[in-house]
Design a protein around this motif. Structure first.
Motif, PDB file in Angstrom:
ATOM      1  N   ARG A   2      44.378  39.747  30.864  1.00 55.64           N
ATOM      2  CA  ARG A   2      44.454  38.979  32.114  1.00 55.64           C
ATOM      3  C   ARG A   2      43.052  38.759  32.676  1.00 55.64           C
ATOM      4  O   ARG A   2      42.724  37.682  33.177  1.00 55.64           O
ATOM      5  CB  ARG A   2      45.332  39.700  33.135  1.00 55.64           C
ATOM      6  N   THR A   3      42.202  39.790  32.604  1.00 56.85           N
ATOM      7  CA  THR A   3      40.836  39.698  33.122  1.00 56.85           C
ATOM      8  C   THR A   3      40.048  38.634  32.378  1.00 56.85           C
ATOM      9  O   THR A   3      39.389  37.783  32.985  1.00 56.85           O
ATOM     10  CB  THR A   3      40.120  41.058  33.000  1.00 56.85           C
ATOM     11  N   TYR A   7      38.656  35.142  34.148  1.00 56.97           N
ATOM     12  CA  TYR A   7      37.231  34.797  34.149  1.00 56.97           C
ATOM     13  C   TYR A   7      36.961  33.559  33.293  1.00 56.97           C
ATOM     14  O   TYR A   7      36.158  32.701  33.652  1.00 56.97           O
ATOM     15  CB  TYR A   7      36.402  35.976  33.633  1.00 56.97           C
ATOM     16  N   LEU A 187      40.847  43.832  41.846  1.00 63.44           N
ATOM     17  CA  LEU A 187      39.662  43.980  40.985  1.00 63.44           C
ATOM     18  C   LEU A 187      38.884  45.271  41.239  1.00 63.44           C
ATOM     19  O   LEU A 187      38.671  46.064  40.322  1.00 63.44           O
ATOM     20  CB  LEU A 187      38.742  42.772  41.211  1.00 63.44           C
ATOM     21  N   ASN A 190      39.907  48.726  40.044  1.00 66.07           N
ATOM     22  CA  ASN A 190      40.215  48.853  38.614  1.00 66.07           C
ATOM     23  C   ASN A 190      38.987  48.772  37.713  1.00 66.07           C
ATOM     24  O   ASN A 190      39.090  48.337  36.565  1.00 66.07           O
ATOM     25  CB  ASN A 190      41.207  47.746  38.210  1.00 66.07           C
ATOM     26  N   ASN A 191      37.816  49.144  38.263  1.00 68.42           N
ATOM     27  CA  ASN A 191      36.584  49.112  37.456  1.00 68.42           C
ATOM     28  C   ASN A 191      36.332  47.755  36.812  1.00 68.42           C
ATOM     29  O   ASN A 191      35.982  47.657  35.632  1.00 68.42           O
ATOM     30  CB  ASN A 191      36.617  50.199  36.370  1.00 68.42           C
ATOM     31  N   GLN A 193      38.480  45.385  36.138  1.00 69.02           N
ATOM     32  CA  GLN A 193      39.640  44.799  35.454  1.00 69.02           C
ATOM     33  C   GLN A 193      40.558  44.136  36.488  1.00 69.02           C
ATOM     34  O   GLN A 193      40.848  44.725  37.525  1.00 69.02           O
ATOM     35  CB  GLN A 193      40.434  45.883  34.722  1.00 69.02           C
ATOM     36  N   LYS A 195      44.029  43.159  37.860  1.00 63.00           N
ATOM     37  CA  LYS A 195      45.403  43.645  37.699  1.00 63.00           C
ATOM     38  C   LYS A 195      46.312  43.046  38.764  1.00 63.00           C
ATOM     39  O   LYS A 195      45.847  42.682  39.852  1.00 63.00           O
ATOM     40  CB  LYS A 195      45.437  45.174  37.774  1.00 63.00           C
TER      41      LYS A 195
END
Length: 242
Positions: A2-3, A7, A187, A190-191, A193, A195
């Motif tokens: 998804r990330t 992007y 974002l 989640n470091n 990522q 979600k």
């Protein structure tokens, strides 16, 4: 996945609109502003859909189309701007850090959206720019400021500047407080990522600066108004844990 998709989609969209950016350079500022808003609506809606963000807006009726406001919002994460543009007011211009003006494409887009860039290292210039933002609202445009100055990356308010209260009282323009609750979960939590997350946006009733005696008093009311839903959310989560 998804990330990467989110992007990638944003990058591709920006590349595809490069011809529009060059075309808009030759157009009157109002035409460039309207076209930038149209493209922004597309990108914001699609990005939030790809991120699988579930958004609920409370108090949308407090935004009157015939009125302009100084929007004052907390700032939890990088998704705050697309959230506000997609779900509250696509016509918002933003008060932003001067450094963002130099970001390729993004800085150009912000210029077309008539955003105001502040250089905090030049206080006199910053004061002049804040006055310019107030005059934009007075002239019928809506402008948004994040008084924390940076992302909190959590469910709390950072240090709250009085700049919005100062502009509002000096020029006599209404403040529309906004609370964004949960955007950091997309974002920042989640470091890096992206979600799925649930985000609540609270649009509070407008505040009239003439009803408050001092800038400090007015700023405290704005801050407490924005903070109230965050406190309720914390209390609710605390009760669930017991």
């Amino acid at each position: 996945m998804r990330t990467i998709f989110a992007y990638g989609h944003a990058a591709l969209f920006l590349l595809l609109i490069i011809p529009n950016m060059f075309w808009l350079r030759r157009k009157p500022s109002e035409q460039a502003y309207n076209e930038a808003n149209r493209l922004t609506k597309k990108l914001s809606d699609r990005t939030l859909r790809i991120a699988n963000t579930d958004v609920t807006v409370y108090g949308q009726h407090n935004v009157k189309e015939s009125e302009s406001y100084l929007y004052v919002s907390n700032h939890q994460g990088n998704f705050d701007i697309p959230l506000l543009l997609s779900h509250v007011n696509i016509h918002l211009s933003f008060i932003a850090k001067k450094s963002l003006q130099n970001v390729p494409l993004f800085g150009t887009w912000m210029t077309y959206k008539q955003c105001i860039f502040l250089d905090q290292e030049k206080p006199r210039e910053a004061i002049r720019k804040l006055k310019e933002a107030g005059e934009m609202v007075q002239a019928g445009k809506s402008v948004c400021i994040f008084p924390e100055g940076h992302r909190s990356k959590g469910n709390f308010l950072g240090e709250f500047s009085n700049s919005a209260a100062r502009i509002s009282k000096k020029i006599g323009i209404p403040v529309l407080p906004i609370t964004i609750d949960g955007s950091y979960k997309i974002l920042e939590e989640n470091n890096g990522q992206i979600k799925p997350a649930r985000v609540n946006i609270h649009v509070h009733p407008p505040l009239n600066p003439k009803q408050y005696g001092t800038t400090a008093e007015f700023n405290e009311v704005i801050e407490n108004t924005i903070a109230a839903p965050l406190r309720l959310e914390k209390e609710k989560n605390g009760n669930h844990q017991h």
